[in-house]
Scaffold this motif. Sequence first.
Motif, short mmCIF file in Angstrom:
data_model
loop_
_atom_site.label_atom_id
_atom_site.label_comp_id
_atom_site.label_asym_id
_atom_site.label_seq_id
_atom_site.Cartn_x
_atom_site.Cartn_y
_atom_site.Cartn_z
N ASN A 147 0.84 -1.20 0.00
CA ASN A 147 0.00 0.00 0.00
C ASN A 147 0.87 1.25 0.00
OD1 ASN A 147 0.95 0.18 2.61
ND2 ASN A 147 -0.96 -0.49 3.56
N SER A 148 0.23 2.40 0.03
CA SER A 148 0.97 3.66 -0.07
C SER A 148 1.90 3.89 1.12
CB SER A 148 -0.02 4.83 -0.19
OG SER A 148 -0.87 4.88 0.94
N ILE A 149 1.48 3.47 2.30
CA ILE A 149 2.30 3.66 3.50
C ILE A 149 3.59 2.85 3.41
CG2 ILE A 149 2.40 3.36 6.00
CD1 ILE A 149 -0.60 3.87 6.10
N MET A 153 7.32 4.48 3.40
CA MET A 153 8.31 4.18 4.44
C MET A 153 9.63 3.70 3.83
SD MET A 153 5.90 2.39 7.36
CE MET A 153 7.30 2.03 8.41
N ARG A 154 9.52 2.86 2.81
CA ARG A 154 10.75 2.40 2.16
C ARG A 154 11.41 3.54 1.39
NH1 ARG A 154 10.84 -2.71 -1.93
NH2 ARG A 154 9.91 -1.16 -3.34
N ALA A 155 10.61 4.42 0.82
CA ALA A 155 11.16 5.58 0.11
C ALA A 155 11.98 6.46 1.05
CB ALA A 155 10.04 6.39 -0.54
N ARG A 173 5.34 5.17 -6.75
CA ARG A 173 4.49 4.00 -6.56
C ARG A 173 3.50 4.23 -5.41
NH1 ARG A 173 1.51 0.59 -8.93
NH2 ARG A 173 1.33 -1.46 -7.93
N SER A 174 3.98 4.90 -4.36
CA SER A 174 3.12 5.22 -3.23
C SER A 174 1.97 6.12 -3.66
CB SER A 174 3.94 5.91 -2.13
OG SER A 174 3.11 6.36 -1.08
N LEU A 175 2.26 7.07 -4.53
CA LEU A 175 1.22 7.97 -5.02
C LEU A 175 0.25 7.24 -5.94
CD1 LEU A 175 3.47 11.09 -5.79
CD2 LEU A 175 1.82 10.87 -3.93
N ARG A 188 0.80 15.26 1.04
CA ARG A 188 1.76 16.35 1.24
C ARG A 188 3.16 15.84 1.60
NH1 ARG A 188 1.25 21.99 2.62
NH2 ARG A 188 2.92 22.75 3.96
N ASN A 189 3.26 14.90 2.55
CA ASN A 189 4.57 14.40 2.97
C ASN A 189 5.29 13.67 1.84
OD1 ASN A 189 4.29 15.37 5.61
ND2 ASN A 189 3.21 13.54 6.27
#
Length: 299
Positions: A147-149, A153-155, A173-175, A188-189
């Motif tokens: 998922n996006s989280i 976190m890995r990013a 990918r998160s987006l 935003r983050n």
Amino acid sequence: MKRSRLYFTIQQFSLMVCFFLLSVNGIYAQSYKAAFKDDMCHCIEQENLKRRLTENTYKTCFRETLTKYATQIDAQIVEEDPNQKFYKGQLARKELVLALEYELIYSCNTYFDFLESLRVSKMLIAREHAKETDLEAYSQQVALTPNSISYFMRAQLQFKLGNLQEAAADINRSLDVNPYKANVKSTRNELLLLAWIYEEQNKFTDAIAIYDQLYSGDFDTKIAVLRALAHKKSGGTSASVPSVIKTNEKTNNDKNSARGRRSATRTVKAKTSSEQVVEKKKDTSSLKKLFKIDNKKGN
């Protein structure tokens, strides 16, 4: 006939005087703001010679500089009601302290260098604590819950490790998998990190585009400052201050002016002594929230 000519001459003269006063007032306003900015930069430069600059240096110098210009600020406020004049004076100070936070980046090299070194320092500290061995655990988390989280976190870890391309790929990918990606407030983050990655890759145009997308107005100085830093590093000058920021500032000023006019209209109505006490308490509370420069905590 002579009376009509005399009346016409007096009317013309009155209009000329009004136009002159407005012109002088506009020039006076611009001159004091330019001088204010110069004095702010001088204060920051002097502080830099005496001690290591901190994040509170800007506020300290603003307080010192404001002492010299308070009379000029208040002189430009045309308002008969003392409460409204005080309110508008506080609002003018608030707008000035926030606007100079990013405007000084273009004109004061010491301030620019400090903000840039502060960012670099935070990044280096984060990288110092990042561990390559943690990457496997984050990758497992992505595999288990893509998922996006998990991607974000890995990013973050990839960025701290200096793996910029991998970090950018994870952010994108998160987006992509974020169901709320259309809402910039929800992402935003992620977008802030992506903009920082672009800056590290010297892709300033891409970073600036993200800051323009994120800027929400209403004194969003964090984005304005980040945008100005990237803009100056790309060769931008104060002559090309972000148009999106100018537009939002004008909108905010128009809203504040309308709000002030509505308040002025309400004060014309007669009030009982008890209503005046309640209004005074409300105004004081609102101003404390609006203008926190002289609060008790201090900086």
